[in-house]
Scaffold this motif. Structure first.
Motif, PDB file in Angstrom:
ATOM      1  N   ALA A 153      16.208   3.933   6.289  1.00  0.00           N
ATOM      2  CA  ALA A 153      15.052   4.828   6.383  1.00  0.00           C
ATOM      3  C   ALA A 153      14.797   5.539   5.056  1.00  0.00           C
ATOM      4  CB  ALA A 153      15.265   5.844   7.505  1.00  0.00           C
ATOM      5  N   ALA A 154      15.883   5.915   4.365  1.00  0.00           N
ATOM      6  CA  ALA A 154      15.744   6.578   3.068  1.00  0.00           C
ATOM      7  C   ALA A 154      15.179   5.613   2.023  1.00  0.00           C
ATOM      8  CB  ALA A 154      17.092   7.118   2.603  1.00  0.00           C
ATOM      9  N   PHE A 155      15.557   4.339   2.115  1.00  0.00           N
ATOM     10  CA  PHE A 155      15.029   3.336   1.187  1.00  0.00           C
ATOM     11  C   PHE A 155      13.517   3.180   1.364  1.00  0.00           C
ATOM     12  CE2 PHE A 155      13.986  -1.169   0.279  1.00  0.00           C
ATOM     13  CZ  PHE A 155      14.248  -1.176  -1.082  1.00  0.00           C
ATOM     14  N   THR A 156      13.072   3.158   2.624  1.00  0.00           N
ATOM     15  CA  THR A 156      11.618   3.058   2.861  1.00  0.00           C
ATOM     16  C   THR A 156      10.913   4.307   2.352  1.00  0.00           C
ATOM     17  OG1 THR A 156      11.719   4.018   5.096  1.00  0.00           O
ATOM     18  CG2 THR A 156      11.998   1.621   4.910  1.00  0.00           C
ATOM     19  N   GLY A 157      11.566   5.465   2.501  1.00  0.00           N
ATOM     20  CA  GLY A 157      10.992   6.705   1.991  1.00  0.00           C
ATOM     21  C   GLY A 157      10.867   6.681   0.479  1.00  0.00           C
ATOM     22  N   SER A 158      11.900   6.158  -0.182  1.00  0.00           N
ATOM     23  CA  SER A 158      11.868   6.066  -1.636  1.00  0.00           C
ATOM     24  C   SER A 158      10.752   5.136  -2.112  1.00  0.00           C
ATOM     25  CB  SER A 158      13.226   5.571  -2.144  1.00  0.00           C
ATOM     26  OG  SER A 158      13.284   5.604  -3.548  1.00  0.00           O
ATOM     27  N   LEU A 159      10.608   3.988  -1.432  1.00  0.00           N
ATOM     28  CA  LEU A 159       9.539   3.050  -1.779  1.00  0.00           C
ATOM     29  C   LEU A 159       8.163   3.685  -1.593  1.00  0.00           C
ATOM     30  CD1 LEU A 159      10.667  -0.402  -0.282  1.00  0.00           C
ATOM     31  CD2 LEU A 159      10.581   0.275  -2.684  1.00  0.00           C
ATOM     32  N   PHE A 160       7.983   4.387  -0.478  1.00  0.00           N
ATOM     33  CA  PHE A 160       6.700   5.030  -0.207  1.00  0.00           C
ATOM     34  C   PHE A 160       6.415   6.121  -1.241  1.00  0.00           C
ATOM     35  CE2 PHE A 160       4.122   8.186   2.256  1.00  0.00           C
ATOM     36  CZ  PHE A 160       2.963   7.419   2.320  1.00  0.00           C
ATOM     37  N   GLY A 161       7.471   6.847  -1.631  1.00  0.00           N
ATOM     38  CA  GLY A 161       7.311   7.876  -2.655  1.00  0.00           C
ATOM     39  C   GLY A 161       6.835   7.282  -3.968  1.00  0.00           C
ATOM     40  N   PHE A 162       7.451   6.158  -4.383  1.00  0.00           N
ATOM     41  CA  PHE A 162       7.026   5.494  -5.620  1.00  0.00           C
ATOM     42  C   PHE A 162       5.593   4.964  -5.501  1.00  0.00           C
ATOM     43  CE2 PHE A 162      11.679   4.882  -6.611  1.00  0.00           C
ATOM     44  CZ  PHE A 162      11.657   5.640  -7.776  1.00  0.00           C
ATOM     45  N   PHE A 163       5.239   4.498  -4.306  1.00  0.00           N
ATOM     46  CA  PHE A 163       3.872   4.008  -4.075  1.00  0.00           C
ATOM     47  C   PHE A 163       2.858   5.133  -4.279  1.00  0.00           C
ATOM     48  CE2 PHE A 163       0.359   3.550  -0.970  1.00  0.00           C
ATOM     49  CZ  PHE A 163      -0.262   2.430  -1.503  1.00  0.00           C
ATOM     50  N   LEU A 164       3.152   6.309  -3.727  1.00  0.00           N
ATOM     51  CA  LEU A 164       2.239   7.446  -3.891  1.00  0.00           C
ATOM     52  C   LEU A 164       2.155   7.885  -5.350  1.00  0.00           C
ATOM     53  CD1 LEU A 164       2.987   9.720  -0.792  1.00  0.00           C
ATOM     54  CD2 LEU A 164       1.088   8.135  -1.129  1.00  0.00           C
ATOM     55  N   ILE A 165       3.289   7.845  -6.048  1.00  0.00           N
ATOM     56  CA  ILE A 165       3.286   8.198  -7.474  1.00  0.00           C
ATOM     57  C   ILE A 165       2.404   7.219  -8.248  1.00  0.00           C
ATOM     58  CG2 ILE A 165       4.706   8.324  -9.559  1.00  0.00           C
ATOM     59  CD1 ILE A 165       7.010   9.314  -7.752  1.00  0.00           C
ATOM     60  N   PHE A 166       2.524   5.920  -7.930  1.00  0.00           N
ATOM     61  CA  PHE A 166       1.713   4.894  -8.588  1.00  0.00           C
ATOM     62  C   PHE A 166       0.218   5.145  -8.345  1.00  0.00           C
ATOM     63  CE2 PHE A 166      -0.612   0.868  -8.206  1.00  0.00           C
ATOM     64  CZ  PHE A 166      -0.454   0.358  -9.494  1.00  0.00           C
ATOM     65  N   ILE A 167      -0.140   5.419  -7.077  1.00  0.00           N
ATOM     66  CA  ILE A 167      -1.543   5.689  -6.749  1.00  0.00           C
ATOM     67  C   ILE A 167      -2.024   6.950  -7.463  1.00  0.00           C
ATOM     68  CG2 ILE A 167      -3.162   6.247  -4.893  1.00  0.00           C
ATOM     69  CD1 ILE A 167      -2.250   3.358  -4.889  1.00  0.00           C
ATOM     70  N   GLY A 168      -1.146   7.961  -7.520  1.00  0.00           N
ATOM     71  CA  GLY A 168      -1.496   9.206  -8.200  1.00  0.00           C
ATOM     72  C   GLY A 168      -1.782   8.992  -9.676  1.00  0.00           C
ATOM     73  N   VAL A 169      -0.943   8.213 -10.339  1.00  0.00           N
ATOM     74  CA  VAL A 169      -1.144   7.916 -11.763  1.00  0.00           C
ATOM     75  C   VAL A 169      -2.441   7.123 -11.954  1.00  0.00           C
ATOM     76  CG1 VAL A 169      -0.226   6.639 -13.737  1.00  0.00           C
ATOM     77  CG2 VAL A 169       1.310   8.011 -12.318  1.00  0.00           C
ATOM     78  N   PHE A 170      -2.680   6.173 -11.046  1.00  0.00           N
ATOM     79  CA  PHE A 170      -3.921   5.386 -11.119  1.00  0.00           C
ATOM     80  C   PHE A 170      -5.148   6.298 -11.023  1.00  0.00           C
ATOM     81  CE2 PHE A 170      -7.378   3.135  -8.910  1.00  0.00           C
ATOM     82  CZ  PHE A 170      -7.568   2.060  -9.784  1.00  0.00           C
ATOM     83  N   LEU A 171      -5.118   7.243 -10.098  1.00  0.00           N
ATOM     84  CA  LEU A 171      -6.240   8.172  -9.953  1.00  0.00           C
ATOM     85  C   LEU A 171      -6.395   9.054 -11.187  1.00  0.00           C
ATOM     86  CD1 LEU A 171      -5.805   9.263  -6.214  1.00  0.00           C
ATOM     87  CD2 LEU A 171      -7.576   7.769  -7.156  1.00  0.00           C
ATOM     88  N   LEU A 172      -5.268   9.483 -11.745  1.00  0.00           N
ATOM     89  CA  LEU A 172      -5.323  10.288 -12.965  1.00  0.00           C
ATOM     90  C   LEU A 172      -6.005   9.539 -14.098  1.00  0.00           C
ATOM     91  CD1 LEU A 172      -1.815  12.032 -13.098  1.00  0.00           C
ATOM     92  CD2 LEU A 172      -4.032  13.177 -13.217  1.00  0.00           C
ATOM     93  N   LEU A 173      -5.644   8.264 -14.244  1.00  0.00           N
ATOM     94  CA  LEU A 173      -6.227   7.450 -15.308  1.00  0.00           C
ATOM     95  C   LEU A 173      -7.714   7.203 -15.102  1.00  0.00           C
ATOM     96  CD1 LEU A 173      -3.355   4.840 -15.809  1.00  0.00           C
ATOM     97  CD2 LEU A 173      -3.906   6.805 -17.258  1.00  0.00           C
ATOM     98  N   ASN A 174      -8.180   7.384 -13.853  1.00  0.00           N
ATOM     99  CA  ASN A 174      -9.594   7.196 -13.549  1.00  0.00           C
ATOM    100  C   ASN A 174     -10.315   8.527 -13.352  1.00  0.00           C
ATOM    101  OD1 ASN A 174     -10.321   4.105 -13.034  1.00  0.00           O
ATOM    102  ND2 ASN A 174      -8.195   4.449 -12.380  1.00  0.00           N
ATOM    103  N   ASN A 175      -9.711   9.587 -13.934  1.00  0.00           N
ATOM    104  CA  ASN A 175     -10.336  10.925 -14.005  1.00  0.00           C
ATOM    105  C   ASN A 175     -10.415  11.667 -12.666  1.00  0.00           C
ATOM    106  OD1 ASN A 175     -10.821  10.846 -16.832  1.00  0.00           O
ATOM    107  ND2 ASN A 175     -12.605   9.523 -16.462  1.00  0.00           N
TER     108      ASN A 175
END
Length: 375
Positions: free
Chosen positions: A189-211
């Motif tokens: 369960a913690a592994f899935t949480g870690s993966l989801f956390g990285f996914f949100l970070i990736f989406i967040g960075v993508f949004l930042l790069l698109n202003n």
């Protein structure tokens, strides 16, 4: 949680608000008043937008509180105490004093919060429909519509199978039930949480790069929080599994140095703190332990007053969180050292005799040795 203050108590559960809550509360009002209302309800005047924004923000955080109360009240019914609920920048968190010892208990506690949110979704939706049916003013219908949608999103997000979200805890309970291995279930369960956390970070960075600055920072921040919590939850489970098997009397440090409550603080410093190099000592009065004196407490006493101030006057009084019995597990001792803020607990028998002490240093040294010997 640091920088928090108590606002009320419900069923003996302390409800507190962290200062970080005010940041997201203000941001939510601003977003509603300047973004959501102008685009969806352009006919609303400016003052109505801000007033409605404040009302909706308060009701939404009330919904979050009810979500956490759902977890807490079910936890108490399962025999697991809940000390407090804190509203903070990410919403709310219930401080359950110990992890469930059975998968079914874990499932019931985890499912309670989303079920409360789903109930609130249905309740607010019904109220919105009713108000619309009777022709109520739009200013009354709008909050109900918004809160209905918000509670559905809250339930849906929390049901994502990523620890420490409720869905991750449900996933953990199911794996635990079938595998009979709580540590393995927590790891998955913690592994899935870690993966989801990285996914949100990736989406967040993508949004930042698109202003999309605010949305990007917010998502990345949530992803980081989930990632960190998933890792710490697994580490906590590993510690619990280790220390649940060890009794305090097999682990404690004996021959404890204690001080008399009637000696001066100056004498305490010279003959105890400097000599033994500990940062806290049990305090005795007439041969009975009455509390613990810490170096932190002494720092607040002016140097010129230390010769006439007695040690007993600055001691932390004995309480349940400062004492364990020799038959308790080290997990119990570890939980109490985390809760009492002293970093140690006294080991005492039923007659009040001091047998030993367990400190955070003892626990960390044991873990260091354990890791060296077990990889």
């Amino acid at each position: 949680m640091k920088n928090s203050f108590v606002i009320t108590r419900i069923k003996k559960i302390q409800i507190e608000v962290n200062i970080s809550w005010f940041l997201v509360f203000s941001l939510m009002i601003y977003t509603l008043a300047t973004g959501y209302f102008p685009s969806v309800y352009p006919d609303l005047n400016v003052s109505s937008r801000w007033i409605l924004g404040g009302i909706i923000a308060l009701l939404l955080f009330g919904s979050v509180l009810l979500h956490e109360l759902g977890h807490s009240l079910v936890s108490i019914r399962q025999g697991i105490p809940v000390k407090k609920i804190t509203l903070f920048i990410f919403g709310g968190i219930a401080q359950i004093e110990k992890e469930p010892d059975e998968p079914v208990k874990e499932l019931k506690i985890a499912a309670a919060g989303p079920l409360v949110s789903i109930f609130l979704f249905l309740l607010f939706m019904a109220m919105a429909r009713l108000l619309g049916y009777i022709g109520a003013p739009e200013v009354l219908v709008i909050p109900m519509d918004y809160l209905s949608s918000a509670n559905l999103i809250l339930a849906g997000f929390n049901l994502i199978p990523a620890f420490p979200l409720d869905g991750g805890r449900i996933l953990k309970s199911v794996i635990w039930y079938f595998s009979k291995d709580g540590q393995k279930a927590t790891k998955v369960a913690a592994f899935t949480g870690s993966l989801f956390g990285f996914f949100l970070i990736f989406i967040g960075v993508f949004l930042l790069l698109n202003n999309f600055i605010v949305d990007g920072i917010w998502l990345a921040f949530i992803g980081w929080f989930i990632n960190q919590e998933s890792k710490s939850s697994y580490q906590s489970k590993v510690l619990t599994d280790i220390f649940d098997k060890i009794q305090v009397d097999q682990f404690m440090t004996g021959d404890v140095v204690s001080v008399d409550s009637d000696i001066s603080i100056q004498e305490l410093i010279e003959n105890y703190f400097y000599k033994y190099k500990f940062n806290a000592f049990p305090v005795e009065k007439a041969g009975r332990v009455v509390g613990i004196v810490r170096g932190e407490s002494i720092k607040r006493i002016p140097a010129e007053a230390r010769g006439r101030t007695l040690s007993g006057s600055v001691a932390i009084p004995l309480s349940e969180n400062l004492v364990v019995s020799p038959s308790d597990t080290v997990t119990t001792a570890m939980t109490k050292t985390a809760a009492n803020g002293v970093g140690r607990v006294l080991v005492m028998d039923t007659e009040g005799n001091l047998l030993g002490i367990v400190s955070n240093t003892d626990i960390l040294n044991y873990l260091r040795t354990y890791q060296q010997l077990n990889g």
